[in-house]
Scaffold this active site. Structure first.
Site, PDB file in Angstrom:
ATOM      1  N   LYS A 155     -17.588   9.288   9.234  1.00 43.15           N
ATOM      2  CA  LYS A 155     -17.978   9.158   7.821  1.00 43.15           C
ATOM      3  C   LYS A 155     -19.010  10.251   7.515  1.00 43.15           C
ATOM      4  O   LYS A 155     -18.609  11.390   7.362  1.00 43.15           O
ATOM      5  CB  LYS A 155     -18.419   7.729   7.551  1.00 43.15           C
ATOM      6  CG  LYS A 155     -17.261   6.778   7.960  1.00 43.15           C
ATOM      7  CD  LYS A 155     -17.343   5.412   7.437  1.00 43.15           C
ATOM      8  CE  LYS A 155     -16.378   4.457   8.132  1.00 43.15           C
ATOM      9  NZ  LYS A 155     -14.975   4.623   7.808  1.00 43.15           N
ATOM     10  N   ARG A 165       0.816  -1.214   0.000  1.00 39.05           N
ATOM     11  CA  ARG A 165       0.000   0.000   0.000  1.00 39.05           C
ATOM     12  C   ARG A 165       0.848   1.262   0.000  1.00 39.05           C
ATOM     13  O   ARG A 165       1.731   1.414   0.834  1.00 39.05           O
ATOM     14  CB  ARG A 165      -0.930   0.004   1.208  1.00 39.05           C
ATOM     15  CG  ARG A 165      -1.953  -1.120   1.089  1.00 39.05           C
ATOM     16  CD  ARG A 165      -2.885  -1.195   2.253  1.00 39.05           C
ATOM     17  NE  ARG A 165      -3.730  -2.386   2.090  1.00 39.05           N
ATOM     18  CZ  ARG A 165      -5.022  -2.429   2.329  1.00 39.05           C
ATOM     19  NH1 ARG A 165      -5.646  -1.356   2.740  1.00 39.05           N
ATOM     20  NH2 ARG A 165      -5.700  -3.535   2.156  1.00 39.05           N
ATOM     21  N   THR A 210      -7.909   5.075  27.624  1.00 43.26           N
ATOM     22  CA  THR A 210      -7.439   5.891  26.497  1.00 43.26           C
ATOM     23  C   THR A 210      -8.026   7.299  26.597  1.00 43.26           C
ATOM     24  O   THR A 210      -9.130   7.495  27.114  1.00 43.26           O
ATOM     25  CB  THR A 210      -7.784   5.203  25.154  1.00 43.26           C
ATOM     26  OG1 THR A 210      -7.167   5.924  24.098  1.00 43.26           O
ATOM     27  CG2 THR A 210      -9.267   5.112  24.899  1.00 43.26           C
ATOM     28  N   THR A 211      -7.267   8.236  26.094  1.00 44.71           N
ATOM     29  CA  THR A 211      -7.671   9.642  26.154  1.00 44.71           C
ATOM     30  C   THR A 211      -8.972   9.861  25.383  1.00 44.71           C
ATOM     31  O   THR A 211      -9.162   9.306  24.304  1.00 44.71           O
ATOM     32  CB  THR A 211      -6.535  10.513  25.567  1.00 44.71           C
ATOM     33  OG1 THR A 211      -5.373  10.291  26.361  1.00 44.71           O
ATOM     34  CG2 THR A 211      -6.878  11.984  25.561  1.00 44.71           C
ATOM     35  N   SER A 245     -22.366 -14.153  14.206  1.00 49.04           N
ATOM     36  CA  SER A 245     -21.779 -13.027  13.483  1.00 49.04           C
ATOM     37  C   SER A 245     -21.934 -13.209  11.971  1.00 49.04           C
ATOM     38  O   SER A 245     -21.639 -14.284  11.436  1.00 49.04           O
ATOM     39  CB  SER A 245     -20.286 -12.951  13.863  1.00 49.04           C
ATOM     40  OG  SER A 245     -19.621 -11.958  13.143  1.00 49.04           O
TER      41      SER A 245
HETATM   42  C1  LIG Z   1     -18.456  -1.480   9.001  1.00 54.47           C
HETATM   43  C2  LIG Z   1     -17.428  -0.664   9.692  1.00 54.47           C
HETATM   44  N1  LIG Z   1     -17.439  -0.627  11.031  1.00 54.47           N
HETATM   45  C3  LIG Z   1     -16.526   0.092  11.706  1.00 54.47           C
HETATM   46  C4  LIG Z   1     -15.560   0.827  11.054  1.00 54.47           C
HETATM   47  C5  LIG Z   1     -14.568   1.620  11.837  1.00 54.47           C
HETATM   48  O1  LIG Z   1     -14.977   2.954  11.896  1.00 54.47           O
HETATM   49  P1  LIG Z   1     -13.887   4.096  12.141  1.00 54.47           P
HETATM   50  O2  LIG Z   1     -13.348   4.485  10.815  1.00 54.47           O
HETATM   51  O3  LIG Z   1     -14.638   5.196  12.825  1.00 54.47           O
HETATM   52  O4  LIG Z   1     -12.847   3.512  13.030  1.00 54.47           O
HETATM   53  C6  LIG Z   1     -15.508   0.817   9.661  1.00 54.47           C
HETATM   54  C7  LIG Z   1     -14.471   1.602   8.951  1.00 54.47           C
HETATM   55  O5  LIG Z   1     -14.463   1.802   7.796  1.00 54.47           O
HETATM   56  C8  LIG Z   1     -16.467   0.052   8.964  1.00 54.47           C
HETATM   57  O6  LIG Z   1     -16.439  -0.007   7.638  1.00 54.47           O
END
Ligand SMILES: Cc1ncc(COP(=O)(O)O)c(C=O)c1O
Length: 416
Positions: free
Chosen positions: A256, A32, A285-286, A145
């Site tokens: 997002k 990457r 964590t902070t 899951s």
């Molecule tokens: C389905 C899903 N859950 C959780 C996350 C994690 O979210 P974050 O980017 O806020 O860590 C992502 C990240 O792309 C995701 O696609």
């Protein structure tokens, strides 16, 4: 020095281990290289590509509604920074909490019609920490899951060491087949996503809730790729179908469609309090700083009463899908805003992505294993509410020319 004391000491060459690991990834075409870009406030989705020295159009951002550019959020972030500084100063347990994060949690609880919310530093952490903590609280918890769940969910489950059953993606019958075999008195949790991030497929939430109720299971939905964009309040797919009451935990991200950063869960007061008290990923964590919390709360509040941004996003997505079809470019069909175009080869996917940037100033990140299965490499196109129709036309034309050049599609249609 150690050799002196241990006669058969073999020196480990750490550097070689790292080099070989990188070489493996390179051989598979999965190495990457980040795109070094700066978004330009006021011009989004245009950004500056530092390597190429030119402006480009982003077609792979998860800032789906362009809220990272929302002026009221920028203003409040500046005001709060001036008043309180830029960091939060520590964990909430040791250094105290701040008003802005409490207000944000109240906004989130209200967004999902839940009693309480808890903010984490990312969506990834919220999934990992919450799921593993639920098992800590209920050691016999059995997890069901979905096969396509995100890495953060998988990590939370595997760290918990809970008994888990993976049901075929969105296959409610398979879920029932598995769950019906577990004693009704054993605690159970079904984990799934509202919109699957790489295929854009939407979950059968109602049917999963029916099964959960029938077998006395809790439900955990990841609404990361839906919050802000679906439902009258922007609460995601569960908001759209009025199903929030039937879900035990609704998880989401601020990173997002809410344009900032951080993750969260919402649910009943006692459950959220439990996670607050037991989750290492929360305690040690902070916390999110005041400026970011205030910006996120401003955006969420706005999107609760404004559908303008989501309507515009869905309009642009429909435009792209229709124009891609006319141009002879197939994409994985779904009812969501995510538009995956399969390339099915990691090296080709990278070449296509680079060509689009070099020749057309269009940035669509190619997606390779392990984010998607091998052989399912793709371009994942994400539109935003701020893309123009002219940008859509340029995208489709560029994509058509590029895919023909690389032999992904056969001939050029003239209908665009
Ligand atoms: C389905 C899903 N859950 C959780 C996350 C994690 O979210 P974050 O980017 O806020 O860590 C992502 C990240 O792309 C995701 O696609």
């Amino acid at each position: 020095m150690l050799e002196k004391y241990i006669p058969h000491f073999n020196k480990i060459n750490y550097q070689d281990i790292f080099k070989e690991s990188i070489a493996t990834i390179k051989r598979e075409g999965r190495y990457r290289v980040f795109s070094d870009i700066s978004r330009i406030a006021g011009k989004f989705p245009v950004a500056f590509d530092h390597k190429r020295g030119k402006e480009i159009v982003l077609w792979c951002t998860n800032d789906y509604l362009g809220m990272g550019q929302f002026q009221a959020a920028i203003n409040v972030s500046k005001e709060v920074s001036e008043k309180m500084g830029v960091g939060s100063g520590g964990t909430r347990n040791i250094s105290g909490t701040h008003r802005n994060i409490i207000e944000l949690e109240n906004e989130l609880a209200d967004l999902h019609n839940k009693q309480a919310g808890l903010v984490f530093t990312s969506g990834y952490v919220s999934n990992d920490a919450t799921i593993s903590t639920l098992v800590k609280i209920m050691p016999g918890l059995v997890i069901f899951s979905d096969a396509n769940n995100h890495a953060s969910i998988i990590e939370g489950i595997s760290r918990s060491k809970a008994t888990k059953y993976v049901f075929r993606h969105n296959d409610v019958e398979h879920l029932e087949e598995l769950i019906s075999q577990v004693d009704i008195d054993i605690p159970k949790l079904i984990i799934f996503e509202a919109v699957y991030s790489m295929d854009g497929v939407i979950a059968p939430i109602k049917e999963i809730c029916d099964i959960a109720e029938k077998y006395n299971a809790m439900t955990y939905i990841d609404e990361v790729h839906a919050v802000g964009m679906y439902g009258p309040k922007g609460g995601g797919i569960s908001d759209l179908y009025n199903l929030t009451d039937r879900l035990t935990i609704i998880e989401g991200t601020l990173a997002k469609a809410f344009g900032t950063m951080g993750g969260y869960i919402t649910g009943d007061r006692d459950l959220i309090d439990c996670i607050r008290c037991y989750a290492a990923g929360f305690i040690f964590t902070t916390s999110l700083p005041p400026n970011l919390s205030a910006a996120a709360a401003t955006i969420i509040r706005h999107l609760k009463q404004s559908s303008l941004e989501r309507d515009r996003l869905h309009f642009i997505v429909a435009e792209i899908k229709s124009k891609l079809s006319k141009a002879g470019i197939s994409y994985m069909d779904n009812n969501s805003h995510i538009i995956p175009v399969l390339i099915k080869d990691p090296v080709l996917a990278k070449q296509v992505s680079e060509y689009l940037l070099d020749e057309f100033s269009i940035f669509i990140q190619h997606i390779n294993y392990p984010t998607v299965p091998r052989g399912m490499e793709r371009l994942r196109i994400t539109a935003t509410a701020l893309h123009t129709e002219a940008q859509v036309d340029s995208l489709v034309k560029a994509l058509q020319k590029t895919l023909v050049k690389f032999g992904v599609i056969k001939n050029e249609h003239s209908s665009i």
